[in-house]
Design a protein around this motif. Structure first.
Motif, mmCIF file in Angstrom:
data_model
loop_
_atom_site.group_PDB
_atom_site.id
_atom_site.type_symbol
_atom_site.label_atom_id
_atom_site.label_comp_id
_atom_site.label_asym_id
_atom_site.label_seq_id
_atom_site.Cartn_x
_atom_site.Cartn_y
_atom_site.Cartn_z
ATOM 1 N N ASN A 266 -4.786 -0.664 5.319
ATOM 2 C CA ASN A 266 -4.458 -1.866 4.481
ATOM 3 C C ASN A 266 -3.479 -1.129 3.389
ATOM 4 O O ASN A 266 -3.317 0.010 3.112
ATOM 5 C CB ASN A 266 -5.611 -1.811 3.531
ATOM 6 C CG ASN A 266 -6.826 -2.545 4.349
ATOM 7 O OD1 ASN A 266 -6.531 -3.707 5.055
ATOM 8 N ND2 ASN A 266 -7.908 -1.767 4.401
ATOM 9 N N CYS A 267 -2.509 -2.076 2.829
ATOM 10 C CA CYS A 267 -1.615 -1.656 1.803
ATOM 11 C C CYS A 267 -1.553 -2.663 0.924
ATOM 12 O O CYS A 267 -1.741 -3.943 1.013
ATOM 13 C CB CYS A 267 -0.029 -1.529 2.601
ATOM 14 S SG CYS A 267 0.013 0.042 3.556
ATOM 15 N N ALA A 268 -1.358 -2.280 -0.473
ATOM 16 C CA ALA A 268 -1.053 -3.278 -1.488
ATOM 17 C C ALA A 268 0.271 -2.982 -2.338
ATOM 18 O O ALA A 268 0.819 -1.709 -2.315
ATOM 19 C CB ALA A 268 -2.234 -3.210 -2.444
ATOM 20 N N TYR A 269 0.899 -4.000 -2.802
ATOM 21 C CA TYR A 269 2.149 -3.807 -3.517
ATOM 22 C C TYR A 269 2.255 -4.414 -4.764
ATOM 23 O O TYR A 269 1.360 -5.273 -5.105
ATOM 24 C CB TYR A 269 3.266 -4.143 -2.495
ATOM 25 C CG TYR A 269 3.346 -5.585 -2.208
ATOM 26 C CD1 TYR A 269 2.670 -6.090 -1.109
ATOM 27 C CD2 TYR A 269 4.169 -6.594 -3.048
ATOM 28 C CE1 TYR A 269 2.608 -7.647 -0.749
ATOM 29 C CE2 TYR A 269 4.397 -8.074 -2.843
ATOM 30 C CZ TYR A 269 3.461 -8.542 -1.678
ATOM 31 O OH TYR A 269 3.455 -9.905 -1.772
ATOM 32 N N SER B 1 -3.046 7.536 18.398
ATOM 33 C CA SER B 1 -3.113 8.832 17.453
ATOM 34 C C SER B 1 -2.045 9.206 16.802
ATOM 35 O O SER B 1 -0.942 9.689 17.437
ATOM 36 C CB SER B 1 -4.067 10.089 18.085
ATOM 37 O OG SER B 1 -5.443 9.661 18.536
ATOM 38 N N ALA B 2 -1.717 8.896 15.463
ATOM 39 C CA ALA B 2 -0.460 9.351 14.852
ATOM 40 C C ALA B 2 -0.558 8.828 13.369
ATOM 41 O O ALA B 2 -1.700 8.502 12.990
ATOM 42 C CB ALA B 2 0.634 8.243 15.513
ATOM 43 N N THR B 3 0.199 9.081 12.620
ATOM 44 C CA THR B 3 0.251 8.700 11.306
ATOM 45 C C THR B 3 1.028 7.329 11.013
ATOM 46 O O THR B 3 2.283 7.160 11.440
ATOM 47 C CB THR B 3 1.114 9.845 10.322
ATOM 48 O OG1 THR B 3 0.264 11.084 10.450
ATOM 49 C CG2 THR B 3 0.763 9.384 8.958
ATOM 50 N N GLN C 257 -1.369 2.841 -0.032
ATOM 51 C CA GLN C 257 -1.894 2.746 1.146
ATOM 52 C C GLN C 257 -3.167 3.366 1.628
ATOM 53 O O GLN C 257 -3.626 4.281 0.855
ATOM 54 C CB GLN C 257 -0.921 3.241 2.304
ATOM 55 C CG GLN C 257 -1.239 3.131 3.769
ATOM 56 C CD GLN C 257 -0.292 3.783 4.647
ATOM 57 O OE1 GLN C 257 0.879 3.843 4.313
ATOM 58 N NE2 GLN C 257 -0.412 3.921 5.859
ATOM 59 N N SER C 258 -4.147 2.809 2.273
ATOM 60 C CA SER C 258 -5.495 3.286 2.449
ATOM 61 C C SER C 258 -5.965 2.945 3.820
ATOM 62 O O SER C 258 -5.578 1.871 4.296
ATOM 63 C CB SER C 258 -6.350 2.834 1.481
ATOM 64 O OG SER C 258 -6.660 1.281 1.516
ATOM 65 N N PRO C 259 -7.079 3.711 4.380
ATOM 66 C CA PRO C 259 -7.205 4.951 3.893
ATOM 67 C C PRO C 259 -6.304 5.845 4.339
ATOM 68 O O PRO C 259 -5.255 5.817 4.993
ATOM 69 C CB PRO C 259 -8.637 5.286 4.680
ATOM 70 C CG PRO C 259 -8.299 4.571 6.148
ATOM 71 C CD PRO C 259 -7.495 3.241 5.748
ATOM 72 N N GLN C 260 -6.591 7.314 3.723
ATOM 73 C CA GLN C 260 -5.626 8.321 3.945
ATOM 74 C C GLN C 260 -5.788 8.864 5.373
ATOM 75 O O GLN C 260 -4.907 9.161 6.014
ATOM 76 C CB GLN C 260 -6.096 9.367 3.009
ATOM 77 C CG GLN C 260 -5.056 10.626 2.948
ATOM 78 C CD GLN C 260 -5.367 11.646 1.977
ATOM 79 O OE1 GLN C 260 -6.147 11.428 1.075
ATOM 80 N NE2 GLN C 260 -4.697 12.556 1.766
ATOM 81 N N SER C 261 -6.914 8.848 5.755
ATOM 82 C CA SER C 261 -7.307 9.492 7.336
ATOM 83 C C SER C 261 -8.340 8.103 7.917
ATOM 84 O O SER C 261 -9.128 7.416 7.090
ATOM 85 C CB SER C 261 -7.887 10.810 7.451
ATOM 86 O OG SER C 261 -8.757 10.846 6.769
ATOM 87 N N LEU C 262 -8.196 8.303 9.369
ATOM 88 C CA LEU C 262 -9.156 7.261 9.857
ATOM 89 C C LEU C 262 -9.340 7.718 11.333
ATOM 90 O O LEU C 262 -8.586 8.063 12.128
ATOM 91 C CB LEU C 262 -8.525 6.051 10.143
ATOM 92 C CG LEU C 262 -9.101 4.650 10.738
ATOM 93 C CD1 LEU C 262 -10.384 4.381 9.785
ATOM 94 C CD2 LEU C 262 -8.231 3.491 10.617
ATOM 95 N N ILE C 263 -10.767 7.714 11.664
ATOM 96 C CA ILE C 263 -11.270 8.116 12.836
ATOM 97 C C ILE C 263 -11.770 6.853 13.569
ATOM 98 O O ILE C 263 -12.808 6.194 13.151
ATOM 99 C CB ILE C 263 -12.321 9.184 12.872
ATOM 100 C CG1 ILE C 263 -11.510 10.609 12.168
ATOM 101 C CG2 ILE C 263 -12.618 9.681 14.341
ATOM 102 C CD1 ILE C 263 -12.377 11.730 12.080
ATOM 103 N N THR D 54 -1.323 7.246 6.711
ATOM 104 C CA THR D 54 -2.604 7.006 7.258
ATOM 105 C C THR D 54 -2.597 7.795 8.764
ATOM 106 O O THR D 54 -1.983 7.331 9.610
ATOM 107 C CB THR D 54 -3.319 5.705 7.568
ATOM 108 O OG1 THR D 54 -3.422 5.049 6.117
ATOM 109 C CG2 THR D 54 -4.666 5.692 7.927
ATOM 110 N N LYS D 55 -3.476 8.897 8.801
ATOM 111 C CA LYS D 55 -3.548 9.685 9.942
ATOM 112 C C LYS D 55 -4.736 9.084 10.791
ATOM 113 O O LYS D 55 -5.910 9.061 10.257
ATOM 114 C CB LYS D 55 -3.672 11.054 9.588
ATOM 115 C CG LYS D 55 -3.676 11.862 10.752
ATOM 116 C CD LYS D 55 -3.817 13.444 10.551
ATOM 117 C CE LYS D 55 -3.733 14.265 11.792
ATOM 118 N NZ LYS D 55 -3.866 15.756 11.400
#
Lengths: 115, 115
Positions: free
Chosen positions: A22-25, A85-87, A6-12, A109-110
């Motif tokens: 985004n996620c990849a499997y 605003s959440a994870t 999963q990306s990004p780890q954080s997002l503003i 992702t936060k």
């Protein structure tokens, strides 16, 4: 081990903007892809989910886009609000066979939506 | 109706002590799951109970971890001889076992701190 990246780890994001996670499997047996939303001090709650027989699913401001050939899926939050605003966690599970009840989660992702 | 409840909400224990964490699932849900959420990480599957079937313990990280589910309802996760790396939020979830819905309902978690 089965993974969901999963990306990004954080997002503003500014209020009113579009948030994209985004996620990849890797496991082609995955057949159900939910997104969970978690507020501080609370357990995750199902937000929206998709199966690979469709390429997109929309519920209100939330949309999942799914690309089976690329083994990727993403969450789009339109008109992002401070209350969003959440994870956010993506997850995946096989529809049948071994582990079909086990959700494999991304690392989250936060999201922070600023006024 | 009532959601998944967990107790205690917070637990601080000394290294080497045993702890018990409790989960009360949603009434009527036959499936129960335990996950561990470490800081900055996703949710790590620990164990799964379904009705009277033998539990899937494949996610338990060591033999210090065990869980039971009495009467098909309440579950207890026990960690023996706790270590500092056991510090995490332990989440319980329950669900119906229904191929049309994989929604897992999460409790608020128990935050375990091992000093």
């Amino acid at each position: 081990q089965q993974q969901v990246k999963q990306s990004p780890q954080s997002l503003i994001v500014q209020k009113g903007g579009i948030s994209i996670i985004n996620c990849a499997y890797e496991n082609t047996a995955f057949d159900y892809f939910p997104w969970y939303q978690q507020f501080p001090g609370k357990g995750p709650a199902l937000l929206i989910a998709i199966r690979p027989d469709v390429s997109e699913k929309k519920e209100g401001r939330f949309t999942i886009s799914f690309n089976k050939s690329a083994k990727q899926f993403s969450l789009h939050i339109m008109d992002s609000q401070p209350g969003d605003s959440a994870t956010y966690f993506c997850a995946a599970t096989p529809d049948s066979g071994a582990g079909s009840y086990q959700l494999t989660f991304g690392k989250g992702t936060k999201l922070s939506v600023i006024p | 109706g009532a959601g998944v409840s967990q107790s205690p909400s917070n637990k601080v224990t000394e290294k080497g002590k045993d702890v018990e964490l409790r989960c009360d699932p949603i009434s009527g849900h036959t499936a129960l799951y335990w996950y561990r959420q470490s800081l900055g990480q996703g949710l790590e599957f620990l164990i799964y109970f379904q009705g009277n079937s033998a539990p899937d313990k494949s996610g338990l990280p060591s033999d210090r971890f065990s869980a039971e589910r009495t009467g098909g309802s309440v579950s207890t996760l026990t960690i023996q001889r706790t270590q500092q790396e056991d510090s995490a939020v332990y989440l319980c979830a329950s669900s119906l076992v229904d191929r049309s819905s994989y929604e897992q309902y999460f409790g608020p978690g128990t935050r375990l701190t091992v000093t």
